[in-house]
Each structure stands twice: as C-alpha cells, then as structure tokens.
Design a protein around this motif. Structure first.
Motif, short mmCIF file in Angstrom:
data_model
loop_
_atom_site.label_atom_id
_atom_site.label_comp_id
_atom_site.label_asym_id
_atom_site.label_seq_id
_atom_site.Cartn_x
_atom_site.Cartn_y
_atom_site.Cartn_z
N HIS A 327 2.31 8.08 -20.14
CA HIS A 327 2.38 7.55 -18.77
C HIS A 327 1.11 6.76 -18.50
N VAL A 328 1.27 5.59 -17.90
CA VAL A 328 0.15 4.69 -17.68
C VAL A 328 -0.20 4.66 -16.19
N THR A 329 -1.48 4.83 -15.87
CA THR A 329 -1.98 4.65 -14.51
C THR A 329 -3.15 3.67 -14.55
N TRP A 330 -3.45 3.08 -13.39
CA TRP A 330 -4.53 2.11 -13.28
C TRP A 330 -5.59 2.63 -12.31
N LEU A 331 -6.85 2.36 -12.64
CA LEU A 331 -7.98 2.70 -11.77
C LEU A 331 -8.72 1.42 -11.40
N LYS A 332 -9.19 1.37 -10.18
CA LYS A 332 -10.08 0.29 -9.73
C LYS A 332 -11.41 0.94 -9.37
N ASN A 333 -12.43 0.63 -10.16
CA ASN A 333 -13.74 1.26 -9.99
C ASN A 333 -13.61 2.79 -9.90
N GLY A 334 -12.76 3.34 -10.80
CA GLY A 334 -12.63 4.79 -10.91
C GLY A 334 -11.65 5.43 -9.96
N GLN A 335 -11.06 4.67 -9.04
CA GLN A 335 -10.10 5.23 -8.10
C GLN A 335 -8.69 4.79 -8.48
N VAL A 336 -7.74 5.71 -8.35
CA VAL A 336 -6.36 5.41 -8.71
C VAL A 336 -5.85 4.25 -7.86
N LEU A 337 -5.24 3.27 -8.55
CA LEU A 337 -4.73 2.06 -7.89
C LEU A 337 -3.20 2.10 -7.92
N GLY A 338 -2.60 2.13 -6.76
CA GLY A 338 -1.15 2.15 -6.67
C GLY A 338 -0.62 0.81 -6.18
N PRO A 339 0.70 0.59 -6.31
CA PRO A 339 1.28 -0.66 -5.83
C PRO A 339 1.28 -0.72 -4.31
N GLY A 340 1.26 -1.94 -3.80
CA GLY A 340 1.26 -2.13 -2.35
C GLY A 340 0.41 -3.31 -1.97
N GLY A 341 0.78 -3.98 -0.87
CA GLY A 341 0.03 -5.16 -0.45
C GLY A 341 0.15 -6.25 -1.49
N HIS A 342 -1.00 -6.74 -1.96
CA HIS A 342 -0.98 -7.82 -2.96
C HIS A 342 -1.12 -7.28 -4.38
N VAL A 343 -0.98 -5.97 -4.54
CA VAL A 343 -1.05 -5.35 -5.87
C VAL A 343 0.35 -4.91 -6.29
N ARG A 344 0.74 -5.30 -7.51
CA ARG A 344 2.06 -4.93 -8.01
C ARG A 344 1.95 -4.42 -9.44
N LEU A 345 2.75 -3.40 -9.74
CA LEU A 345 2.84 -2.83 -11.08
C LEU A 345 4.28 -2.99 -11.57
N LYS A 346 4.44 -3.40 -12.81
CA LYS A 346 5.79 -3.53 -13.36
C LYS A 346 5.75 -3.22 -14.86
N ASN A 347 6.94 -3.24 -15.47
CA ASN A 347 7.09 -2.91 -16.90
C ASN A 347 6.48 -1.54 -17.21
N ASN A 348 6.93 -0.53 -16.43
CA ASN A 348 6.43 0.83 -16.61
C ASN A 348 4.91 0.90 -16.48
N ASN A 349 4.41 0.17 -15.50
CA ASN A 349 2.98 0.14 -15.18
C ASN A 349 2.14 -0.54 -16.25
N SER A 350 2.75 -1.19 -17.24
CA SER A 350 1.95 -1.83 -18.28
C SER A 350 1.36 -3.15 -17.81
N THR A 351 1.85 -3.70 -16.70
CA THR A 351 1.33 -4.98 -16.19
C THR A 351 0.86 -4.79 -14.76
N LEU A 352 -0.39 -5.15 -14.51
CA LEU A 352 -0.99 -5.10 -13.18
C LEU A 352 -1.18 -6.53 -12.69
N THR A 353 -0.62 -6.85 -11.53
CA THR A 353 -0.72 -8.19 -10.96
C THR A 353 -1.36 -8.09 -9.58
N ILE A 354 -2.39 -8.90 -9.36
CA ILE A 354 -3.08 -8.96 -8.07
C ILE A 354 -2.99 -10.40 -7.58
N SER A 355 -2.28 -10.64 -6.51
CA SER A 355 -2.09 -11.99 -6.00
C SER A 355 -3.04 -12.26 -4.86
N GLY A 356 -3.36 -13.55 -4.70
CA GLY A 356 -4.24 -13.95 -3.61
C GLY A 356 -5.57 -13.23 -3.64
#
Length: 776
Positions: A327-356
């Motif tokens: 299972h893949v999770t993402w951290l931003k400066n050590g804090q768990v980063l979830g989808p929402g706003g301009h942050v999106r996760l797809k392909n079973n969390n293997s791709t992190l996209t930050i728009s704008g």
C-alpha cells in the motif's frame, strides 16, 4: 534503503528491524546526507521522542537506548516502531519504520514424546517453542549432543529429529535444547525403545508426517518435511501441484525425503506434493503443503525532484512491488498527504498530482510503500519557481457559447508588467474532469479573444488564462464556466422488412441518450401517390422497431423516420417500399419456407451460386418454350423479367447498394410535409412499373439504361433479408425474390404450372433509398 534522489536531503543509512535484550543497550542506525544545518530527531509509534537520560542521540544521527526495558512497574516498554526524522531548510524526510522487539523465550508448548520402533524402522521426535529471535534447536541423547555426522540422524531447523534404519544402540533418552540471546531452555526427556527386527512382511507405503503450510519472507529457508514408512522402504519424491519444476539451485534433500529450499523467493510460492512410492510399482501415497513467500515493499520507480513555475502542475510518480502488493501513502514534509483541493492521487496512489502550485507547495514529498513483510520510502523535492516583475493575471475573462461545439473566450490585458508578454495560454477542461485532464491552446499577445472549437455539445467547460514572458508565466486568471449549445440528433439508420402483403416492419438502432434528453423518434408514412403523411407517430428513444399494418398491397409507400430532442428535429431518413410486388408473388407461389436465421446469414457467395442457377434455369426454360411457340416464350421472359427487376430509378439517383442504411442528406432540414419536393409520379412509374406492364413484350429491352435487366441476367449477388434474399445486380440494376424465378404457364388442363427450384421461396421487398430533398 538509502535514497539519493533528493540531493538536498536524503538518508544514507536507515534503521532496520532488530531484537533487543532487556536491560542491554541497543543502537538504531541513521545517517543523513543533505545541505546543513540538518536537524535529526526520532519518532516512536509516530510520536516524537523527547530528550531524556534513557536514550541518547549520537553525533551521526543514530539513537542509543541505554537499557532496553519491557513494561514493568508502570515504566513504558521500549518496544515499538521507530523512525528517524531529518529536516533542513528544504524540507523534512522520515525514514522507513524499524520494528524493535524484546528478545524472549517461551516455555515449550510441545515436548518430545516417548517412542517405540522396530530395528530398521523410523523414529521421530519433535519439540516446539516460540522465541525472539527464533531459537536454535539442538538435541541431546542421554545428556550428550547427538552425533550430527551420523547420516541416519537428521535434524530439521524447525525442531524435529528423525532417525532412520533404527538400531539397538539408538535406544536412550532424548532432550530438545532451545537457545537464543534471551535464554536457554531444555525440554522434558523422551525415551526411544528399539525392539527386535521386524517380521519382514510386506507393508503398504505410508506417510507418517507430511509438509506443513508455511509463510516465510524472502531469503529465509523453507523446510518441507516428509517421513514415509513401508516394506520395502518407499522412495520419496517431490513435485509442485501446478506442474512447474522445483529447480535445483538452493534445493537439497535432508535424510530420506525432507526438502530444503534455502534463500526462498516469491517464485518458490506454491503447493508442494510429497509422494511415497513402493519400489518398482505405481503404488503411492501423497501429502501436500502450501508455501507462501512474502517480499517486503521495494521501489520499481522512485519519485524525482522537480522544479516548476508557480501556477503550473507538478507530478510525482512512485511505483513499488512486493508480496502481498504494498500500500502506497504520500507524505509532505513528514505529514500524511491525502487527496483534496488541488492535490490528487490516482493509479492506486502511485501518481501524485499537484495543480496550480504556489510557494506553500514547496516541500519534500515522500512515497511510503508498506506491506506485511516490511516498508520502504523514497523522497523527492518540489521547487516552485517564482520570478520578480511577472505580469499580473489576465482580467475580465468571459466565455460565451457560439454553437454546439464552439465557445468564444475573451479577456483583458493584465494591469502590470505587460511589456514582456510574448503570448497567452488558454487552459481548457470539462468542468466535470479533474485538473490533470486539462489542455492548452496558445494565443498571440495582440489577441484578446479566442474561439475554442471541437467541443462536445451540451457540456460545461472551465477556462482560465495565463500571460507568458521569457522569464515565466503570470498567475492564473479567475476561471470562468460556459456550456456549449445542444444540437438536434443525426438521421437514424433505418431498414425495412416485409412481413406480408399488407404489413411492414421498420428497424433502427435504439438511442438511450434521446430518452435522457427529452427526445425520441417521429415516424411518418404515406402512399407515394398521396400528398399528405400519416403521422407523426411519436416513439421513445429506447424503441428500435415499429410495425405498420393494414397497408394497401398494391401501393408504393414512402416512410420517413427522424430523431428529435430538446434542441429540435434532426434530418429524416427516407425509404420507399413496394408492397405490390409482394402481393403478386405471394399469389403466384406459396410462402417462403426458408428460415429467418438462414436467410439472414446468407453470404455474397451463396448469392452468386443462386444467381448462376437462375441464369441456367432461365435459359433452359427459354429453350423449352422455343419448342412450345412464340407466345409461351414471350410470356415466360416477361414474367421472369418482372420477378427479377425491382423498381429502378436513374443511375444518378440511386445509391450503390439498394439496401444501404445511410440516412438522409445532412442538408435535409425543416418540418416534414412542408417545403418538400414530392417524388415525380413518372419517376415512380419508372421505379415501380404497373402490374399490367408485365404482360406486354418489350421490343428493345437493352436500349434503355434505366430499364430492368432482361431475364438472361446472371450476374447477381444477394443481400440478407428476412425470410428470403434480395437479388441485386453488380451495378444495382437487377433484383429478384428468393430464388427469383416465376412459374411457367400452366399446362393444358388447368393443372399446376411447372415451378422453378426457388419458387416456393417467400418474395422479397424492393426498396430504394431516396433523400428527402433529392434533385430530380
């Protein structure tokens, strides 16, 4: 799992899982590379460890626990998941989780049991005990370690002692000894008694102990036990249930049949079958056990550090593998980063996209892959580029729908720093789509409007603009929404079947989307000789057929079908259908007995064969009637001519295929029954000759290019129809029903006429596709 993918801050050494001895010190390794100053801290179970005298942070970043403790007297246990945390001005990274457990040794929960065996037979002792780390098992006989050089003694790592070819001197008391860094334990004693030699009588092969189900981690050793007895001694062999070879590398056999697989991999997972065969025969017994090999998460693709201008989109990709899948999770400066706003996760969390992206998104991002066998982490840094003196965002962005596929977007020049602008970029996406599906169109710096085309009808779109300079882009304008106009549906494909001399079946494809948009179908029909249509008959968009009955069997009918929705009526599809020929042929011959399915599946090859039969049969009849006289010949040829020739029009007016399902021309618009050119009756007479014309000979049948083909025409092909086939010439100039030949004149005496081979077939329709506004 050192990660050098973020040069500004990365781990050179990460802590690993370990077992500590209570009361003894333990060191958890951590080494960090990065731009100084770097601050290192530790977390236990996700919570930062406070400074204390119980543990010390070493100069290289490692953590020393001076006296490892278990939970006693209110003191917390030092067991748990530890993470090394490093931070500098670029961001923060967290190491993989290292599980630290206390060394333990339980009591024996299985002690060896007393055993009696015959000389030459097999004896087996087993003990079981749990401990961390895994205890080392040895055996003693009469308080002396057993001789491991004796090939008759087999010690398996899981705590089993096997003795084959028993002898009297093997008798004694056996103990199991378990040891690890925590302690040493000795089991109860178990006596082995060896009796006299066996009777030597035949004994069926039997498996005393078969392989157990095992779950291991890669690089461990698998021990699959198999103890077999019988007389004569059976031969033990191993195989995989799936038929794959076991292989030879890292494989060995201990004793008389135990399979050892060292350094197991995921490919070793499977069901293993132990077989005991009586020598020289096919008599056998089998036992099986499943081996599951797990693999800790490891990275196939690491995220890469990137630099992006402010306002653009940043994307990180991280792919990991393992067994079971991690299972893949993402951290931003050590804090768990979830989808929402301009942050999106797809392909079973293997791709992190930050728009704008903006300055607040500049950080170190980590991908953490974890499964039951372990965890790994990889990091990458996002740098947001922001130049001074860039233009402000474009203003007054407006979007106006122009048509069902076009929207005009306009805007005003930014307020500040406009001299360096080299152009604008328009960002476009469907309002319902995620930001990563947007696309862009570039616009000249002197243009403040742009026509966006190739859009979908009745769809909402989002638009925003950026001004670009050689040093970067402005921030994005305020987005605006616009919906394209709707459009009327296209002409539906329409086909017609003759159900009888006075009924038709109309067939087309259902359009469920019409029902969703307040639409459906409108059906009109009329005899071609009349000016007004019957209709409209309103049908839902999910309907795909309609039957017309109680029609005039002698008439030619014009049928029109159109689709409509909330945006209006679409163009109509028009068909002309002759019922007159069907009624005449039905009177001459019994109904067609060919099956619908067979007729529907006729191929062009079948049509050619039938056409050859028709031609040959026609010639034979013509020769026969030469013997009967001129009158019979004329009647036959004209009758066959009428059967083979459908209504025809000028070559320029006809489609290449009479049964083509094309719709009306795109230019056909307007209300049915108004502003239409009615088909000229003379043309209809050419298309559908009157019944009385069949009896008059044609002195020059081949001179008129629009005239029906003569009865000798043999170049015929068949198109599928219900019941029968419609014969069509290669130039679409001749058609025939079923097998296509009419009856010969009745013989004297009023008896039944001579029927051709295909005369019993059901007559087919003759149809012409005519546009609603065709030019005559």
């Amino acid at each position: 799992a050192g990660l050098g993918h973020s040069a500004e801050l990365a781990f050179a050494v990460e802590p690993s899982d370990d077992v500590a001895v209570p009361g003894q010190p333990i060191v958890l390794d951590c080494k960090v590379e990065g731009t100084p100053p770097v601050r290192i801290t530790w977390r236990k179970n996700g919570v930062e460890l406070p400074e204390s005298t119980h543990s010390t942070l070493l100069a290289n970043g490692s953590l020393m626990i001076h006296h490892f403790r278990l939970e006693r007297g209110g003191n917390p246990s030092d067991e748990g998941d530890y993470e090394c945390v490093a931070q500098n001005r670029f961001g923060l990274v967290v190491s993989r989780k290292a599980r630290i457990q206390a060394a333990t040794m339980s009591d024996f929960h299985v002690h060896p049991q007393a055993t009696v065996g015959e000389e030459g037979g097999v004896a087996r002792f087993q003990c079981q005990i749990h401990g961390l780390p895994k205890p080392l098992i040895t055996w003693e006989k009469n308080r002396v370690p057993v001789d491991t050089d004796n090939e008759r003694y087999t010690l398996l790592p899981k705590g089993v002692l096997q003795i084959t070819g028993l002898r009297a001197e093997d008798s004694g008391i056996f103990h199991c000894v378990a040891s690890n860094i925590a302690s040493i334990r000795i089991s109860h004693g178990a006596r082995l008694t060896v009796s006299g030699s066996g009777s030597g009588a035949y004994k069926e092969p039997a498996i005393l102990v078969g392989p157990e189900n095992l779950t291991l981690t890669v690089h461990q050793t698998a021990v699959l036990e198999c103890v077999a007895t019988g007389n004569p001694r059976p031969i033990v062999s191993w195989s995989r249930l799936d038929g794959r070879p076991i292989g030879v590398e890292g494989i060995q056999v201990l004793g008389t049949g135990n399979l050892i697989i060292s350094d197991v991999t995921v490919q070793h997972s499977g069901v293993y079958v132990c077989a005991a065969n009586r020598p020289g025969t096919r008599v056998r017994r089998t036992a099986q056990g499943r081996l599951v090999v797990q693999a800790p998460a490891e990275f196939v693709q690491h995220p890469q550090s990137i630099s992006r201008p402010a306002g653009t989109t940043a994307m990180f990709t991280c792919q990991a593998q393992g067994e079971p899948p991690p299972h893949v999770t993402w951290l931003k400066n050590g804090q768990v980063l979830g989808p929402g706003g301009h942050v999106r996760l797809k392909n079973n969390n293997s791709t992190l996209t930050i728009s704008g992206i903006g300055p607040e998104d500049e950080a170190i991002y980590q991908c953490v892959a974890e499964n039951s066998a372990g965890s790994s982490q990889a990091s990458a840094r996002l740098t947001v580029l922001w130049a001074e003196g860039l233009p402000g965002p474009p203003r007054n962005v407006q979007a106006v729908s122009v048509s069902s596929t076009e929207v005009r977007v306009s805007w005003s020049e930014p307020l500040a720093n406009t001299k360096e602008i080299i152009g604008y970029v328009l960002h476009i996406r469907k309002a319902a789509d995620p930001p990563e599906l947007e696309y862009q169109e570039a616009v000249s710096k002197s243009t403040f409007q742009h026509l966006v085309s190739d859009l979908e009808p009745s769809t909402a779109y989002s638009f925003y603009i950026k001004a670009y300079t050689p040093r970067g882009a402005s921030s994005a304008s305020v987005p605006t929404l616009a919906s394209t106009l709707g459009e009327a549906p296209a002409p539906p494909p329409l086909s017609v079947r003759l159900l009888g001399s006075s009924s038709l079946q109309l067939l087309w494809e259902p359009w469920p989307r019409l029902a969703q948009h307040e639409g459906g179908f409108k059906l009109f029909y009329r005899p071609a000789s009349k000016t007004s249509f019957t209709g409209p008959i309103l049908l839902p968009g999910t309907v795909s057929s309609y039957n017309l009955s109680q029609l005039d069997p002698t008439a030619v009918y014009e049928v029109k079908l159109l689709a409509y929705n909330q945006h209006g009526d679409g163009n109509a599809t028009v068909r002309f259908v002759s019922l007159r020929g069907a009624s005449e042929r039905t009177a001459l011959s019994p109904p067609c007995d060919c099956r619908k399915e067979e007729a529907a599946n006729q191929t062009s090859t079948t049509g050619i064969v039938i056409g050859i039969h028709i031609g040959v049969t026609c010639i034979i009849f013509c020769v026969l009637f030469l013997l009967f006289g001129q009158r019979g010949r004329v009647l036959l040829c004209k009758d066959v001519e009428n059967q083979l020739s459908p209504p025809q029009g000028p070559r320029s007016q006809r489609d290449p295929g009479i049964l083509a399902l094309n719709g009306a021309r795109r230019g056909e618009r307007g209300q049915l029954g108004r502003d239409e050119k009615h088909v000229d009756m003379k043309e209809l007479e050419q298309l559908f000759p009157p019944a009385g014309a069949a009896g008059q000979p044609d002195p020059r049948p081949t001179q008129d290019p629009a005239a029906p083909a003569p009865c000798e025409e043999t170049q015929l092909s068949m198109l599928p129809l219900q019941g029968c086939g419609l014969m069509e010439g290669k130039t679409a100039e001749a058609t025939a029903p079923c097998a296509g030949l009419a009856a010969a004149p009745p013989p004297p005496g009023g008896g039944p006429g001579l029927l051709s081979e295909g005369q019993a077939a059901r007559p087919a329709e003759a149809r012409v596709t005519q546009p609603a506004h065709s030019e005559q």
